[in-house]
Design a protein around this motif. Structure first.
Motif, PDB file in Angstrom:
ATOM      1  N   LEU A 101      -6.925  35.232  32.235  1.00 37.67           N
ATOM      2  CA  LEU A 101      -6.823  35.016  30.494  1.00 37.67           C
ATOM      3  C   LEU A 101      -5.959  35.483  29.803  1.00 37.67           C
ATOM      4  O   LEU A 101      -5.362  36.289  30.088  1.00 37.67           O
ATOM      5  CB  LEU A 101      -8.042  35.069  30.356  1.00 37.67           C
ATOM      6  N   THR A 102      -4.785  34.609  29.099  1.00 43.38           N
ATOM      7  CA  THR A 102      -3.792  35.537  28.461  1.00 43.38           C
ATOM      8  C   THR A 102      -4.010  35.356  26.936  1.00 43.38           C
ATOM      9  O   THR A 102      -4.448  34.170  25.813  1.00 43.38           O
ATOM     10  CB  THR A 102      -2.453  34.506  28.447  1.00 43.38           C
ATOM     11  N   ALA A 103      -4.284  36.595  25.895  1.00 42.91           N
ATOM     12  CA  ALA A 103      -4.947  36.116  24.702  1.00 42.91           C
ATOM     13  C   ALA A 103      -3.755  37.040  23.810  1.00 42.91           C
ATOM     14  O   ALA A 103      -2.959  37.781  24.179  1.00 42.91           O
ATOM     15  CB  ALA A 103      -5.721  36.748  24.564  1.00 42.91           C
ATOM     16  N   VAL A 104      -2.856  36.253  22.080  1.00 46.55           N
ATOM     17  CA  VAL A 104      -2.018  36.481  22.129  1.00 46.55           C
ATOM     18  C   VAL A 104      -2.316  36.805  20.554  1.00 46.55           C
ATOM     19  O   VAL A 104      -2.577  35.581  20.228  1.00 46.55           O
ATOM     20  CB  VAL A 104      -0.234  35.259  22.734  1.00 46.55           C
ATOM     21  N   LEU A 105      -2.032  37.172  19.828  1.00 44.04           N
ATOM     22  CA  LEU A 105      -1.608  37.580  18.324  1.00 44.04           C
ATOM     23  C   LEU A 105      -0.407  37.585  17.594  1.00 44.04           C
ATOM     24  O   LEU A 105       0.301  37.544  17.596  1.00 44.04           O
ATOM     25  CB  LEU A 105      -2.500  38.887  17.982  1.00 44.04           C
ATOM     26  N   THR A 106      -0.307  36.329  16.173  1.00 42.27           N
ATOM     27  CA  THR A 106       1.382  35.871  16.316  1.00 42.27           C
ATOM     28  C   THR A 106       0.563  36.085  14.615  1.00 42.27           C
ATOM     29  O   THR A 106      -0.693  35.888  13.656  1.00 42.27           O
ATOM     30  CB  THR A 106       1.415  35.499  16.504  1.00 42.27           C
ATOM     31  N   ASP A 107       1.603  36.400  13.762  1.00 44.13           N
ATOM     32  CA  ASP A 107       2.221  36.464  12.444  1.00 44.13           C
ATOM     33  C   ASP A 107       2.259  35.035  12.394  1.00 44.13           C
ATOM     34  O   ASP A 107       1.393  33.551  13.207  1.00 44.13           O
ATOM     35  CB  ASP A 107       2.939  36.655  12.040  1.00 44.13           C
ATOM     36  N   LEU A 113       2.804  39.430  17.665  1.00 41.33           N
ATOM     37  CA  LEU A 113       2.289  40.687  17.375  1.00 41.33           C
ATOM     38  C   LEU A 113       1.028  41.577  18.665  1.00 41.33           C
ATOM     39  O   LEU A 113       1.447  43.001  17.911  1.00 41.33           O
ATOM     40  CB  LEU A 113       0.872  40.536  15.974  1.00 41.33           C
ATOM     41  N   ALA A 114       0.765  41.360  19.515  1.00 43.81           N
ATOM     42  CA  ALA A 114      -0.081  42.026  20.136  1.00 43.81           C
ATOM     43  C   ALA A 114      -0.509  40.310  21.454  1.00 43.81           C
ATOM     44  O   ALA A 114      -0.396  39.654  21.357  1.00 43.81           O
ATOM     45  CB  ALA A 114      -1.123  42.562  20.149  1.00 43.81           C
ATOM     46  N   MET A 115      -0.466  40.966  22.729  1.00 42.42           N
ATOM     47  CA  MET A 115      -0.635  40.683  23.997  1.00 42.42           C
ATOM     48  C   MET A 115      -1.624  41.056  25.013  1.00 42.42           C
ATOM     49  O   MET A 115      -0.848  41.962  25.496  1.00 42.42           O
ATOM     50  CB  MET A 115       0.226  39.637  24.231  1.00 42.42           C
ATOM     51  N   ARG A 116      -2.322  40.536  25.692  1.00 39.77           N
ATOM     52  CA  ARG A 116      -3.586  40.887  26.665  1.00 39.77           C
ATOM     53  C   ARG A 116      -3.100  40.024  27.721  1.00 39.77           C
ATOM     54  O   ARG A 116      -3.194  38.899  27.672  1.00 39.77           O
ATOM     55  CB  ARG A 116      -4.647  41.080  25.871  1.00 39.77           C
ATOM     56  N   THR A 117      -3.423  40.640  29.485  1.00 38.27           N
ATOM     57  CA  THR A 117      -3.155  38.940  30.203  1.00 38.27           C
ATOM     58  C   THR A 117      -4.075  39.661  31.166  1.00 38.27           C
ATOM     59  O   THR A 117      -4.102  41.158  31.035  1.00 38.27           O
ATOM     60  CB  THR A 117      -1.497  38.788  30.820  1.00 38.27           C
ATOM     61  N   VAL A 118      -5.607  39.413  31.549  1.00 35.95           N
ATOM     62  CA  VAL A 118      -6.096  39.649  32.403  1.00 35.95           C
ATOM     63  C   VAL A 118      -6.374  38.772  33.687  1.00 35.95           C
ATOM     64  O   VAL A 118      -6.799  37.573  33.642  1.00 35.95           O
ATOM     65  CB  VAL A 118      -7.721  39.965  31.714  1.00 35.95           C
ATOM     66  N   GLU A 143      -6.976  46.605  19.468  1.00 37.13           N
ATOM     67  CA  GLU A 143      -5.134  46.787  19.439  1.00 37.13           C
ATOM     68  C   GLU A 143      -4.074  46.877  18.172  1.00 37.13           C
ATOM     69  O   GLU A 143      -3.158  47.775  18.324  1.00 37.13           O
ATOM     70  CB  GLU A 143      -4.327  46.749  21.137  1.00 37.13           C
ATOM     71  N   ALA A 144      -3.667  45.923  18.134  1.00 34.42           N
ATOM     72  CA  ALA A 144      -3.709  45.102  16.616  1.00 34.42           C
ATOM     73  C   ALA A 144      -4.080  45.828  15.360  1.00 34.42           C
ATOM     74  O   ALA A 144      -2.921  45.684  14.689  1.00 34.42           O
ATOM     75  CB  ALA A 144      -2.969  43.904  16.802  1.00 34.42           C
ATOM     76  N   ALA A 164       3.155  46.387  22.517  1.00 30.33           N
ATOM     77  CA  ALA A 164       3.342  47.410  21.695  1.00 30.33           C
ATOM     78  C   ALA A 164       1.934  46.964  20.974  1.00 30.33           C
ATOM     79  O   ALA A 164       2.235  45.656  20.118  1.00 30.33           O
ATOM     80  CB  ALA A 164       4.270  47.543  21.044  1.00 30.33           C
ATOM     81  N   VAL A 165       1.150  47.667  19.461  1.00 32.23           N
ATOM     82  CA  VAL A 165       1.021  47.674  18.463  1.00 32.23           C
ATOM     83  C   VAL A 165       1.529  47.751  17.336  1.00 32.23           C
ATOM     84  O   VAL A 165       2.943  48.580  17.263  1.00 32.23           O
ATOM     85  CB  VAL A 165       0.173  48.773  18.514  1.00 32.23           C
TER      86      VAL A 165
END
Length: 439
Positions: A101-107, A113-118, A143-144, A164-165
């Motif tokens: 699973l990959t989650a990304v936060l964008t503008d 802006l932030a990303m996680r992979t698990v 995180e963000a 990075a936050v």
């Protein structure tokens, strides 16, 4: 009464106010940090200066647009430059792969802006999958420094690969774009018989996850999301998307599929089934595939990868890509997904060789000039996650989903933000789509 079809034009009708605002926002998006003046907006959209002034005033009130200085005077009043406030809103892109699973936060521009992979198991129960997905969205936002998401708390999440936050908290969240293996119906947000995971058939994943998060959600196939993101990527490098651009995004990871952009628009097909590229049969008596057929390109390609025979995997993929090129006459082929990216050079070389052989057989002039170029997609294996965020963002700028408004109500973040109505088989992803103006 004259009827004029005008590309790159707005429509001076009150009923299409949101459409005109989307045209303006998209030009501001493409202008980047340099910005663009109101007279330029009027010229590029075909709207009157008065209409542009009213639209930009509303956008400034909403915090989406800000002044960015003045241009040097050339004899008249200096022009004020406007720019998009990139951090005014944010979106989450969620890529649900079979084992990750990959989650990304964008503008607003799709910038990370932030990303996680698990690690992730798409074959687990629906409740487990929803808990994991919702938990990672909450972790990403925490995180963000974004506002917490409503919903029940989840078990301790697995270790992730955080980024990075950002120095400042992101703007209000528009929604979550979900991208996962198909087949599925993006209009209803319902999964089909996902290859190897048939029990998902008929499950309303979009609505279930939206309810779990308390956020608007949009669902599409992983390949469609990536293709949409790639079609709009030009904003990041300052180049306007080509309205006529046609390409195939081939995603080779735990499975194989395609996202198709034809004439600048994401093509889903009238039954939303376009892009099931991995299940074209290229060997009638070939090995069985999990889809129930035999000799599918996905089964042959992944079997070669499992044997460590990357050149053969690339040849098989190239054969299927050549079929697609011959059928649709596309301009380029982009490769993505973990498996393709891990051996990107070998896959580009192998697929390119097959396409070059096809061009040589066709004649009609020098083969090199007619060979369809092949490359690894920008953002590589993360292209799907970034594209998932664009499922939410793109309709703000007049791109993205063209499904019936009734299907979107209460679900997609694109509702009431200039999304376009259904035309049956195509999503127009090139900017400033043609408008019909009656005079």
């Amino acid at each position: 009464m004259n009827r004029v079809s005008r590309a790159n034009s707005g429509v001076n009708l009150p009923a299409l106010r949101s459409h005109n605002a989307a045209l303006v926002l998209d030009l501001l998006r493409l202008a980047g940090r340099d910005g663009i003046s109101r007279p330029e907006l009027a010229e590029r959209t075909g709207l009157t200066p008065q209409a542009v002034s009213k639209i930009t005033a509303r956008l400034r009130e909403d915090g989406l647009v800000a002044e960015a200085g003045r241009l040097a005077s050339t004899g008249g009043k200096p022009r004020t430059v406007l720019r998009l406030v990139r951090g005014a809103r944010s979106a989450v892109g969620l890529h649900l792969d079979r084992d990750e699973l990959t989650a990304v936060l964008t503008d607003l521009t799709g910038e990370q802006l932030a990303m996680r992979t698990v690690p992730f198991d798409f074959g687990a129960s629906a409740g487990t999958v929803l808990d994991a997905a919702a938990g990672e969205v909450r972790n990403l936002l925490a995180e963000a420094g974004s506002a917490p998401v409503a919903g029940r708390s989840d078990a301790t999440p697995p270790q992730a690969e955080p980024t990075a936050v950002p120095e400042t908290a992101p703007g209000p969240l528009l929604g979550v774009g979900i991208a996962c293996p198909g087949p599925l119906d993006h209009r209803s947000g319902t999964l089909g018989r996902v290859t190897g995971l048939p029990r998902w058939d008929g499950y309303p994943l979009r609505d279930a996850l939206a309810a779990r998060l308390g956020l608007p959600a949009v669902l599409d196939k992983d390949t469609n999301a990536a293709a949409l993101g790639l079609a709009l990527r030009s904003a990041a490098d300052g180049r306007a998307p080509d309205h006529r651009d046609s390409f195939a995004y081939l995603h080779l990871g735990t499975g194989l599929g395609a996202g198709l952009v034809l004439g600048g628009g994401l093509y889903r097909g009238s039954r939303t089934g376009a892009g099931e590229f991995g299940h074209q049969v290229i060997q009638l008596d070939g090995p069985p595939c999990e889809c129930g057929d035999r000799g599918c390109v996905e089964a042959l390609c992944l079997a070669a990868v499992a044997r460590g025979d990357i050149p053969e995997a690339a040849r098989v993929l190239g054969t299927a890509a050549a079929n697609l090129v011959g059928l649709l006459d596309i301009d380029r082929v982009l490769l993505g997904g973990r498996t393709a990216v891990a051996d990107g050079e070998a896959f580009v070389r192998g697929v390119g060789a097959v396409l070059a052989e096809r061009a040589a057989r066709e004649g009609l002039g020098p083969a090199p000039a007619r060979t369809v170029p092949v490359g690894v997609a920008p953002d590589g294996e993360r292209a799907v996650a970034y594209g998932a965020a664009q499922l939410v963002l793109a309709p703000m700028f007049g791109h993205g989903d063209q499904t019936d408004r009734g299907d979107q109500a209460g679900h997609g973040a694109q509702a009431d933000r200039g999304d376009q109505t259904d035309r049956g088989d195509r999503t127009e992803d090139a900017p400033h789509s043609a408008a019909v103006v009656e005079t």
